[in-house]
Motif scaffolding. Sequence first.
Motif, PDB file in Angstrom:
ATOM      1  N   CYS A   1       0.042   9.647  -5.394  1.00 36.48           N
ATOM      2  CA  CYS A   1       1.401   9.145  -5.567  1.00 36.48           C
ATOM      3  C   CYS A   1       1.349   7.773  -6.238  1.00 36.48           C
ATOM      4  CB  CYS A   1       2.143   9.073  -4.238  1.00 36.48           C
ATOM      5  SG  CYS A   1       1.604   7.776  -3.126  1.00 36.48           S
ATOM      6  N   ASN A   2       2.451   7.448  -6.866  1.00 33.75           N
ATOM      7  CA  ASN A   2       2.580   6.168  -7.567  1.00 33.75           C
ATOM      8  C   ASN A   2       3.958   5.607  -7.314  1.00 33.75           C
ATOM      9  OD1 ASN A   2       3.764   4.999 -10.426  1.00 33.75           O
ATOM     10  ND2 ASN A   2       1.746   4.209  -9.917  1.00 33.75           N
ATOM     11  N   ALA A   3       4.025   4.306  -7.087  1.00 36.70           N
ATOM     12  CA  ALA A   3       5.307   3.630  -6.914  1.00 36.70           C
ATOM     13  C   ALA A   3       5.320   2.406  -7.813  1.00 36.70           C
ATOM     14  CB  ALA A   3       5.514   3.232  -5.463  1.00 36.70           C
TER      15      ALA A   3
ATOM     16  N   GLN B   1       0.830  -1.189   0.000  1.00 33.91           N
ATOM     17  CA  GLN B   1       0.000   0.000   0.000  1.00 33.91           C
ATOM     18  C   GLN B   1       0.866   1.241   0.000  1.00 33.91           C
ATOM     19  OE1 GLN B   1      -2.476   0.427   3.450  1.00 33.91           O
ATOM     20  NE2 GLN B   1      -0.855   0.012   4.903  1.00 33.91           N
ATOM     21  N   ALA B   2       0.261   2.335  -0.470  1.00 37.11           N
ATOM     22  CA  ALA B   2       0.922   3.634  -0.476  1.00 37.11           C
ATOM     23  C   ALA B   2       0.000   4.613   0.230  1.00 37.11           C
ATOM     24  CB  ALA B   2       1.201   4.082  -1.902  1.00 37.11           C
ATOM     25  N   VAL B   3       0.526   5.295   1.214  1.00 35.83           N
ATOM     26  CA  VAL B   3      -0.288   6.196   2.026  1.00 35.83           C
ATOM     27  C   VAL B   3       0.268   7.606   1.915  1.00 35.83           C
ATOM     28  CG1 VAL B   3      -1.133   6.728   4.332  1.00 35.83           C
ATOM     29  CG2 VAL B   3      -0.870   4.341   3.609  1.00 35.83           C
ATOM     30  N   GLU B   4      -0.606   8.527   1.526  1.00 41.39           N
ATOM     31  CA  GLU B   4      -0.212   9.914   1.332  1.00 41.39           C
ATOM     32  C   GLU B   4      -0.598  10.770   2.523  1.00 41.39           C
ATOM     33  OE1 GLU B   4      -1.564   9.414  -3.319  1.00 41.39           O
ATOM     34  OE2 GLU B   4      -2.618  10.732  -1.942  1.00 41.39           O
TER      35      GLU B   4
ATOM     36  N   ALA C   1       1.735   0.600  -7.312  1.00 38.31           N
ATOM     37  CA  ALA C   1       1.007   1.007  -6.116  1.00 38.31           C
ATOM     38  C   ALA C   1       0.556   2.451  -6.241  1.00 38.31           C
ATOM     39  CB  ALA C   1       1.895   0.852  -4.883  1.00 38.31           C
ATOM     40  N   TRP C   2      -0.694   2.693  -5.887  1.00 35.14           N
ATOM     41  CA  TRP C   2      -1.258   4.040  -5.928  1.00 35.14           C
ATOM     42  C   TRP C   2      -1.720   4.461  -4.537  1.00 35.14           C
ATOM     43  CZ3 TRP C   2      -1.280   7.295 -10.043  1.00 35.14           C
ATOM     44  CH2 TRP C   2      -0.990   6.748 -11.303  1.00 35.14           C
ATOM     45  N   GLY C   3      -1.499   5.723  -4.230  1.00 33.68           N
ATOM     46  CA  GLY C   3      -2.037   6.275  -3.003  1.00 33.68           C
ATOM     47  C   GLY C   3      -3.524   6.555  -3.156  1.00 33.68           C
TER      48      GLY C   3
END
Length: 120
Positions: free
Chosen positions: A95-97, A3-6, A109-111
């Motif tokens: 955000c994107n990773a 997961q990606a957390v903004e 992965a998207w926030g």
Amino acid sequence: QVQAVESGGGLVQAGGSLRLSCAASGSIFSINAMGWYRQAAGKQRELVAAITSGGSTNYVDSVKGRFTISRDNAKNTVYLQMTSLKPEDTAVYYCNAQLVTTLHSKYDAWGQGTQVTVSS
């Protein structure tokens, strides 16, 4: 699971500054490019800034000289420092990773998105 957390969005007056952060976590083997996108109401999502694992960066023309993208590889975190904000920067920022999981699968992965509103 990844997961990606903004964090870091909000309301700011024109000319002001904000700093966005995004931390990726979970079953991560490595992270390649990381980036920030934004989507204004009624418009398509656009890439704002991106940074490679080696630190190379690129920006959309409209933010060059005002926004700075950076990353902390040890923390799997990407930042977006935004200065001289304009009302046209108002959007939801994502955000994107682009990463490789511990199962050696590629994963995007998207926030969840964070609202940035710039008042005139």
